[in-house]
Motif scaffolding. Structure first.
Motif, PDB file in Angstrom:
ATOM      1  N   TRP A   1       0.832  -1.206   0.000  1.00  0.00           N
ATOM      2  CA  TRP A   1       0.000   0.000   0.000  1.00  0.00           C
ATOM      3  C   TRP A   1       0.866   1.256   0.000  1.00  0.00           C
ATOM      4  O   TRP A   1       0.620   2.198  -0.760  1.00  0.00           O
ATOM      5  N   THR A   2       1.894   1.250   0.827  1.00  0.00           N
ATOM      6  CA  THR A   2       2.796   2.396   0.899  1.00  0.00           C
ATOM      7  C   THR A   2       3.511   2.610  -0.431  1.00  0.00           C
ATOM      8  O   THR A   2       3.673   3.752  -0.888  1.00  0.00           O
ATOM      9  N   ALA A   3       3.931   1.523  -1.070  1.00  0.00           N
ATOM     10  CA  ALA A   3       4.600   1.638  -2.367  1.00  0.00           C
ATOM     11  C   ALA A   3       3.651   2.209  -3.422  1.00  0.00           C
ATOM     12  O   ALA A   3       4.052   3.028  -4.255  1.00  0.00           O
ATOM     13  N   GLY A   4       2.398   1.774  -3.402  1.00  0.00           N
ATOM     14  CA  GLY A   4       1.427   2.299  -4.350  1.00  0.00           C
ATOM     15  C   GLY A   4       1.213   3.793  -4.178  1.00  0.00           C
ATOM     16  O   GLY A   4       1.157   4.545  -5.162  1.00  0.00           O
ATOM     17  N   LEU A   5       1.105   4.246  -2.922  1.00  0.00           N
ATOM     18  CA  LEU A   5       0.937   5.674  -2.673  1.00  0.00           C
ATOM     19  C   LEU A   5       2.189   6.453  -3.063  1.00  0.00           C
ATOM     20  O   LEU A   5       2.104   7.588  -3.553  1.00  0.00           O
ATOM     21  N   ALA A   6       3.360   5.858  -2.848  1.00  0.00           N
ATOM     22  CA  ALA A   6       4.602   6.521  -3.242  1.00  0.00           C
ATOM     23  C   ALA A   6       4.667   6.698  -4.756  1.00  0.00           C
ATOM     24  O   ALA A   6       5.107   7.746  -5.262  1.00  0.00           O
ATOM     25  N   LEU A   7       4.227   5.693  -5.499  1.00  0.00           N
ATOM     26  CA  LEU A   7       4.199   5.808  -6.963  1.00  0.00           C
ATOM     27  C   LEU A   7       3.227   6.899  -7.408  1.00  0.00           C
ATOM     28  O   LEU A   7       3.509   7.651  -8.350  1.00  0.00           O
ATOM     29  N   LEU A   8       2.088   6.986  -6.727  1.00  0.00           N
ATOM     30  CA  LEU A   8       1.143   8.055  -7.043  1.00  0.00           C
ATOM     31  C   LEU A   8       1.743   9.421  -6.737  1.00  0.00           C
ATOM     32  O   LEU A   8       1.512  10.388  -7.473  1.00  0.00           O
ATOM     33  N   ALA A   9       2.499   9.504  -5.650  1.00  0.00           N
ATOM     34  CA  ALA A   9       3.136  10.774  -5.307  1.00  0.00           C
ATOM     35  C   ALA A   9       4.121  11.201  -6.395  1.00  0.00           C
ATOM     36  O   ALA A   9       4.168  12.374  -6.788  1.00  0.00           O
ATOM     37  N   VAL A  10       4.902  10.249  -6.894  1.00  0.00           N
ATOM     38  CA  VAL A  10       5.847  10.567  -7.966  1.00  0.00           C
ATOM     39  C   VAL A  10       5.095  11.065  -9.194  1.00  0.00           C
ATOM     40  O   VAL A  10       5.532  12.004  -9.875  1.00  0.00           O
TER      41      VAL A  10
ATOM     42  N   MET B   1       1.649   5.679 -17.070  1.00  0.00           N
ATOM     43  CA  MET B   1       2.152   4.368 -16.657  1.00  0.00           C
ATOM     44  C   MET B   1       2.099   4.210 -15.134  1.00  0.00           C
ATOM     45  O   MET B   1       1.668   3.175 -14.617  1.00  0.00           O
ATOM     46  N   LEU B   2       2.513   5.242 -14.416  1.00  0.00           N
ATOM     47  CA  LEU B   2       2.551   5.154 -12.961  1.00  0.00           C
ATOM     48  C   LEU B   2       1.138   5.106 -12.372  1.00  0.00           C
ATOM     49  O   LEU B   2       0.850   4.283 -11.492  1.00  0.00           O
ATOM     50  N   ILE B   3       0.264   5.988 -12.852  1.00  0.00           N
ATOM     51  CA  ILE B   3      -1.082   6.079 -12.279  1.00  0.00           C
ATOM     52  C   ILE B   3      -1.958   4.910 -12.714  1.00  0.00           C
ATOM     53  O   ILE B   3      -2.738   4.376 -11.919  1.00  0.00           O
ATOM     54  N   GLY B   4      -1.841   4.512 -13.971  1.00  0.00           N
ATOM     55  CA  GLY B   4      -2.777   3.535 -14.512  1.00  0.00           C
ATOM     56  C   GLY B   4      -2.333   2.094 -14.449  1.00  0.00           C
ATOM     57  O   GLY B   4      -3.167   1.193 -14.616  1.00  0.00           O
ATOM     58  N   MET B   5      -1.018   1.822 -14.172  1.00  0.00           N
ATOM     59  CA  MET B   5      -0.555   0.434 -14.226  1.00  0.00           C
ATOM     60  C   MET B   5       0.268   0.033 -12.998  1.00  0.00           C
ATOM     61  O   MET B   5      -0.010  -0.993 -12.381  1.00  0.00           O
ATOM     62  N   TYR B   6       1.260   0.835 -12.647  1.00  0.00           N
ATOM     63  CA  TYR B   6       2.154   0.423 -11.560  1.00  0.00           C
ATOM     64  C   TYR B   6       1.516   0.637 -10.180  1.00  0.00           C
ATOM     65  O   TYR B   6       1.487  -0.281  -9.349  1.00  0.00           O
ATOM     66  N   ALA B   7       1.019   1.839  -9.921  1.00  0.00           N
ATOM     67  CA  ALA B   7       0.395   2.112  -8.626  1.00  0.00           C
ATOM     68  C   ALA B   7      -0.837   1.225  -8.376  1.00  0.00           C
ATOM     69  O   ALA B   7      -0.991   0.699  -7.265  1.00  0.00           O
ATOM     70  N   PRO B   8      -1.734   1.025  -9.354  1.00  0.00           N
ATOM     71  CA  PRO B   8      -2.883   0.159  -9.096  1.00  0.00           C
ATOM     72  C   PRO B   8      -2.509  -1.245  -8.672  1.00  0.00           C
ATOM     73  O   PRO B   8      -3.142  -1.819  -7.776  1.00  0.00           O
ATOM     74  N   LEU B   9      -1.481  -1.836  -9.277  1.00  0.00           N
ATOM     75  CA  LEU B   9      -1.088  -3.189  -8.892  1.00  0.00           C
ATOM     76  C   LEU B   9      -0.644  -3.232  -7.438  1.00  0.00           C
ATOM     77  O   LEU B   9      -1.043  -4.128  -6.680  1.00  0.00           O
ATOM     78  N   ALA B  10       0.172  -2.254  -7.027  1.00  0.00           N
ATOM     79  CA  ALA B  10       0.629  -2.228  -5.639  1.00  0.00           C
ATOM     80  C   ALA B  10      -0.537  -1.999  -4.680  1.00  0.00           C
ATOM     81  O   ALA B  10      -0.618  -2.644  -3.624  1.00  0.00           O
ATOM     82  N   LEU B  11      -1.457  -1.118  -5.026  1.00  0.00           N
ATOM     83  CA  LEU B  11      -2.595  -0.845  -4.151  1.00  0.00           C
ATOM     84  C   LEU B  11      -3.517  -2.053  -4.037  1.00  0.00           C
ATOM     85  O   LEU B  11      -4.010  -2.380  -2.943  1.00  0.00           O
ATOM     86  N   VAL B  12      -3.754  -2.724  -5.133  1.00  0.00           N
ATOM     87  CA  VAL B  12      -4.658  -3.876  -5.130  1.00  0.00           C
ATOM     88  C   VAL B  12      -4.067  -5.039  -4.343  1.00  0.00           C
ATOM     89  O   VAL B  12      -4.773  -5.751  -3.625  1.00  0.00           O
TER      90      VAL B  12
END
Length: 275
Positions: A49-58, A80-91
């Motif tokens: 979860w923290t990694a997903g939020l960090a990606l969104l912050a970037v 790429m960050l908002i639509g693919m990488y961050a969602p995977l970490a959050l999910v």
């Protein structure tokens, strides 16, 4: 494309939202541990979860966020960050499971009932998730929609919101850690994932070649943005495939003995959920 007019306020609001999301998850995880110390809550979920939020912050904070308004390469990196990488970490952080753990039983049952409702089942179908996440890219880059969206701050935020929500939906349907009432088998999900990979690559190649592309940006920016989409999408989809494969637990079926009926299926409630 023009500079956003509410950059300062948008940055402050973004930081506040991300901090609230982090605090709410950490509070819920701590409460889950206190309620049931023997089960606790998987710390790797917290890390995810923290990694997903960090990606969104970037993606949503400077320097990338301002660049995404004026440079197609910045937009594609943000996508790429908002639509693919961050969602995977959050999910993979299983936020719905955590919510069901900490809610009172009556409210948890209402949330579970909502997940089993017809609209939720339709939204969680792989075909719908695929159309919303990958299918809408054609409408974005092959129509005036992209230039219209980036020309207005509200339109850009709506576009980012769509990327995030549709990306989370697709990641949840394909390899989500939270329970899904009608999630197809792993082989079926692999087919949908393969379709998404092929469609994503085809759109990236069309953007690179300029076929029917309606993006008002320098050619070199469009081509380099298409390369970010192509290679960045491949890596994200490989990570999604790896997450899917790790959830594959083939069922061992033992032949039923004559005169012995098959065991009835049991519907799991919130109290059965695993972390």
């Amino acid at each position: 494309m023009r500079e956003p007019t509410t950059g300062g306020l948008g940055t402050v609001l973004t930081v506040l939202v991300l901090l609230c999301a982090a605090g709410a998850y950490l509070f819920a995880a701590r409460r889950a541990r206190r309620r049931n110390p023997s089960r606790g809550w998987n710390r790797w979920r917290v890390v995810s979860w923290t990694a997903g939020l960090a990606l969104l912050a970037v993606a949503l904070l400077p320097p990338l966020a301002p660049a995404a308004h004026t440079d197609f390469r910045g937009h594609m990196a943000q996508h790429m960050l908002i639509g693919m990488y961050a969602p995977l970490a959050l999910v993979l952080a299983a936020p719905v499971t955590l919510l069901l753990r900490v809610l009172p039983p009556a409210r948890a049952r209402r949330v579970s009932a909502a997940l089993h409702s017809l609209p939720a089942l339709l939204m969680a179908h792989p075909a719908v998730a695929l159309a919303l996440s990958t299918g809408t890219l054609g409408a974005l880059y092959f129509t005036p929609l992209y230039d219209t969206a980036v020309g207005h701050p509200a339109g850009h935020w709506l576009m980012d919101g769509h990327f995030l929500l549709s990306g989370c939906l697709f990641a949840y349907v394909i390899a989500g850690a939270d329970p899904a009432p009608a999630r197809p088998s792993v082989p079926v999900r692999l087919v949908y994932l393969g379709t998404a990979i092929a469609a994503h690559a085809l759109i990236a190649q069309a953007v690179y070649g300029g076929f029917y592309v309606d993006v008002h940006a320098p050619i070199d920016q469009v081509q380099q943005g298409a390369e970010v989409m192509y290679y960045g999408g491949d890596i994200a989809e490989l990570l999604l495939a790896a997450a899917l494969v790790t959830t594959w637990r083939p069922q061992r079926r033992s032949p039923a003995l004559p005169g012995h009926p098959k065991p009835a299926a049991v519907r799991l409630g919130p109290h059965h959920l695993q972390s």
